[in-house]
Write a protein that holds these residues in place. Structure first.
Motif, PDB file in Angstrom:
ATOM      1  N   TYR A 265       4.636  37.296 -21.065  1.00 37.32           N
ATOM      2  CA  TYR A 265       5.504  37.129 -20.825  1.00 37.32           C
ATOM      3  C   TYR A 265       5.808  35.566 -20.681  1.00 37.32           C
ATOM      4  CZ  TYR A 265       4.101  35.967 -15.731  1.00 37.32           C
ATOM      5  OH  TYR A 265       3.889  35.847 -14.723  1.00 37.32           O
ATOM      6  N   SER A 266       4.035  34.960 -21.508  1.00 37.62           N
ATOM      7  CA  SER A 266       3.702  34.236 -21.288  1.00 37.62           C
ATOM      8  C   SER A 266       4.828  33.157 -22.271  1.00 37.62           C
ATOM      9  CB  SER A 266       2.801  33.412 -22.520  1.00 37.62           C
ATOM     10  OG  SER A 266       2.603  34.023 -23.237  1.00 37.62           O
ATOM     11  N   LYS A 267       5.697  33.453 -22.937  1.00 34.33           N
ATOM     12  CA  LYS A 267       6.827  32.466 -23.992  1.00 34.33           C
ATOM     13  C   LYS A 267       7.622  32.060 -22.365  1.00 34.33           C
ATOM     14  CE  LYS A 267       5.481  33.655 -27.956  1.00 34.33           C
ATOM     15  NZ  LYS A 267       5.246  34.876 -28.932  1.00 34.33           N
ATOM     16  N   ILE A 268       7.586  33.288 -22.007  1.00 34.75           N
ATOM     17  CA  ILE A 268       8.773  32.700 -20.678  1.00 34.75           C
ATOM     18  C   ILE A 268       8.438  31.397 -20.044  1.00 34.75           C
ATOM     19  CG2 ILE A 268      10.333  33.241 -19.088  1.00 34.75           C
ATOM     20  CD1 ILE A 268      10.358  36.256 -19.669  1.00 34.75           C
ATOM     21  N   MET A 269       6.994  31.726 -19.497  1.00 33.31           N
ATOM     22  CA  MET A 269       6.181  30.411 -19.338  1.00 33.31           C
ATOM     23  C   MET A 269       6.577  29.722 -19.752  1.00 33.31           C
ATOM     24  SD  MET A 269       5.967  31.429 -16.265  1.00 33.31           S
ATOM     25  CE  MET A 269       5.370  30.100 -15.110  1.00 33.31           C
ATOM     26  N   ASP A 270       5.947  29.102 -21.055  1.00 33.66           N
ATOM     27  CA  ASP A 270       6.034  28.314 -21.837  1.00 33.66           C
ATOM     28  C   ASP A 270       7.691  27.215 -21.743  1.00 33.66           C
ATOM     29  OD1 ASP A 270       3.468  29.177 -22.051  1.00 33.66           O
ATOM     30  OD2 ASP A 270       4.349  29.328 -24.466  1.00 33.66           O
ATOM     31  N   TRP A 271       8.500  28.386 -22.013  1.00 33.19           N
ATOM     32  CA  TRP A 271       9.533  27.673 -22.405  1.00 33.19           C
ATOM     33  C   TRP A 271      10.347  26.986 -21.210  1.00 33.19           C
ATOM     34  CZ3 TRP A 271      14.295  29.029 -19.373  1.00 33.19           C
ATOM     35  CH2 TRP A 271      15.240  28.606 -20.289  1.00 33.19           C
ATOM     36  N   LEU A 272      10.045  28.206 -19.674  1.00 34.47           N
ATOM     37  CA  LEU A 272      10.284  27.588 -18.265  1.00 34.47           C
ATOM     38  C   LEU A 272       9.471  25.208 -18.053  1.00 34.47           C
ATOM     39  CD1 LEU A 272       9.603  30.237 -15.888  1.00 34.47           C
ATOM     40  CD2 LEU A 272      11.915  28.184 -16.118  1.00 34.47           C
ATOM     41  N   TYR A 273       8.510  26.183 -18.259  1.00 34.26           N
ATOM     42  CA  TYR A 273       7.446  24.153 -18.026  1.00 34.26           C
ATOM     43  C   TYR A 273       8.312  23.193 -19.042  1.00 34.26           C
ATOM     44  CZ  TYR A 273       4.232  26.660 -14.647  1.00 34.26           C
ATOM     45  OH  TYR A 273       3.568  27.046 -13.993  1.00 34.26           O
ATOM     46  N   GLU A 274       8.778  24.006 -20.325  1.00 29.75           N
ATOM     47  CA  GLU A 274       9.382  22.364 -21.457  1.00 29.75           C
ATOM     48  C   GLU A 274      10.170  22.469 -20.892  1.00 29.75           C
ATOM     49  OE1 GLU A 274      10.242  24.341 -25.372  1.00 29.75           O
ATOM     50  OE2 GLU A 274      11.380  22.857 -25.243  1.00 29.75           O
ATOM     51  N   LYS A 275      11.666  23.259 -20.124  1.00 27.91           N
ATOM     52  CA  LYS A 275      12.489  23.007 -20.249  1.00 27.91           C
ATOM     53  C   LYS A 275      13.242  21.794 -18.869  1.00 27.91           C
ATOM     54  CE  LYS A 275      14.378  25.152 -22.886  1.00 27.91           C
ATOM     55  NZ  LYS A 275      14.977  23.857 -24.058  1.00 27.91           N
ATOM     56  N   ILE A 276      11.475  22.281 -17.790  1.00 28.12           N
ATOM     57  CA  ILE A 276      11.836  21.891 -16.903  1.00 28.12           C
ATOM     58  C   ILE A 276      10.722  19.930 -16.505  1.00 28.12           C
ATOM     59  CG2 ILE A 276      10.431  21.237 -14.671  1.00 28.12           C
ATOM     60  CD1 ILE A 276       9.664  24.302 -14.453  1.00 28.12           C
ATOM     61  N   VAL A 277      10.695  19.811 -18.391  1.00 35.44           N
ATOM     62  CA  VAL A 277      10.377  18.641 -17.972  1.00 35.44           C
ATOM     63  C   VAL A 277      10.993  18.049 -18.684  1.00 35.44           C
ATOM     64  CG1 VAL A 277       8.349  17.161 -19.782  1.00 35.44           C
ATOM     65  CG2 VAL A 277       7.827  19.110 -18.473  1.00 35.44           C
ATOM     66  N   ASN A 278      11.577  18.791 -19.455  1.00 34.88           N
ATOM     67  CA  ASN A 278      12.921  17.904 -20.573  1.00 34.88           C
ATOM     68  C   ASN A 278      13.851  17.660 -19.972  1.00 34.88           C
ATOM     69  OD1 ASN A 278      11.078  16.904 -22.751  1.00 34.88           O
ATOM     70  ND2 ASN A 278      11.364  19.521 -23.914  1.00 34.88           N
TER      71      ASN A 278
END
Ligand code: GTP
Ligand code: MG
Length: 278
Positions: A265-278
């Motif tokens: 589920y790393s795609k979910i993690m990558d997406w989450l971190y991207e959304k948090i930063v932006n």
């Protein structure tokens, strides 16, 4: 000036001098107190002010949440456990009320200010419970929602379940698209460890076609009855040449596949971190 006047003046002078002595003694003994009191008052005011400012900022801005939703049995609660305590639950039963928890951060982000106060909420999928919890939450807390993880059981994605997902997404996206710039989605095709699972591209294509149909039906029925606020169709902008496309929505919609059972589920993690930063 007679004797009475002299006596009166003497008495007044004596009284004034007595008061002066009293005041001097008082100021002498209370010098420390008279300095401490204003200092304490200032300190208390600073503390109360600081507390109120912090409280105010918590109410108005800091909280950011990610919502997990999707049909029953798609794997939402399992994902919730992974995101909030890093472990899969031994057993899950169908969720009956929303559960929220703090996002468990990678070590490198633990002390990073940007990554604090991130809440993950797992909502029940049953339609009655959705009306009771999820939809009111969208209406009340829309500005706190940073993104939506929409779970799909890709191993059970036939025409019938595609229609159910499309109706569900149609309803949710109608709300999120009402917000300026919409809300971003991660549509996750879970359970790709099972051999009956469908690929993301296929799921996306089927969903666009089905949401397009629902949209057309809605438009026709809207033309027949008077438009009310509840019937509002915010998905019109995503329809081009009669075809619905996720990429035309105001919010970004990402698709990914994997399975939370085997830690994919790393795609979910990558997406989450991207959304948090932006
Ligand atoms: N094979 C497989 N099974 C999974 C996966 N993720 C979840 N499951 C199973 O799917 C079932 C439902 O999982 P939950 O996490 O409870 O699903 P849910 O979406 O929370 O369900 P509701 O609360 O009823 O809406 C459970 O039996 C899980 O073990 C996966 O990646 N692969
Ligand atoms: Mg659940």
């Amino acid at each position: 000036m007679d004797a009475m006047d002299v006596l009166e003046e003497d008495l007044i002078a004596e009284a004034v001098s007595a008061i002066e002595t009293e005041v001097e003694t008082y100021v002498g003994t209370h010098k420390l107190t008279s300095l401490i009191i204003p200092f304490l008052v200032t300190l208390i005011l600073i503390i109360i002010g600081g507390y109120l400012m912090k409280k105010h900022s918590l109410i108005t801005s800091n909280k950011r949440s990610f919502v997990i939703c999707g049909l029953q049995g798609s794997g939402k609660t399992n994902l919730f456990h992974l995101l909030t305590n890093g472990k899969l639950p031994i057993l899950t039963v169908s969720t009956l009320e929303p559960k929220s928890g703090d996002l468990l951060l990678n070590e490198e982000f633990t002390n990073h200010k940007t990554f604090q106060d991130i809440e993950i909420i797992d909502f029940p999928a049953n339609s009655k419970l959705k009306n009771l919890y999820l939809l009111p939450y969208f209406h009340d807390k829309i500005n706190e929602i940073q993104g939506i993880i929409y779970m799909i059981d890709s191993s059970n994605f036939d025409t019938k379940s595609c229609h159910q997902v499309a109706e569900d997404l149609f309803e949710i996206m109608n709300i999120t698209e009402g917000k300026p710039n919409g809300i971003d989605f991660m549509i996750f095709a879970n359970k790709n460890d099972l051999f009956t699972s469908k690929k993301t591209n296929k799921i996306k294509e089927m969903l666009e076609s089905e949401i397009g149909k629902i949209h057309q039906l809605k438009l026709r029925s809207l033309n027949n009855v008077e438009d009310t606020d509840d019937d509002k169709d915010n998905l019109d902008i995503a329809t081009k040449d009669g075809k619905f496309q996720f990429q035309l929505l105001d919010g970004n919609v990402d698709f990914a596949e994997g399975n939370i059972f085997k830690d994919k589920y790393s795609k979910i993690m990558d997406w989450l971190y991207e959304k948090i930063v932006n």
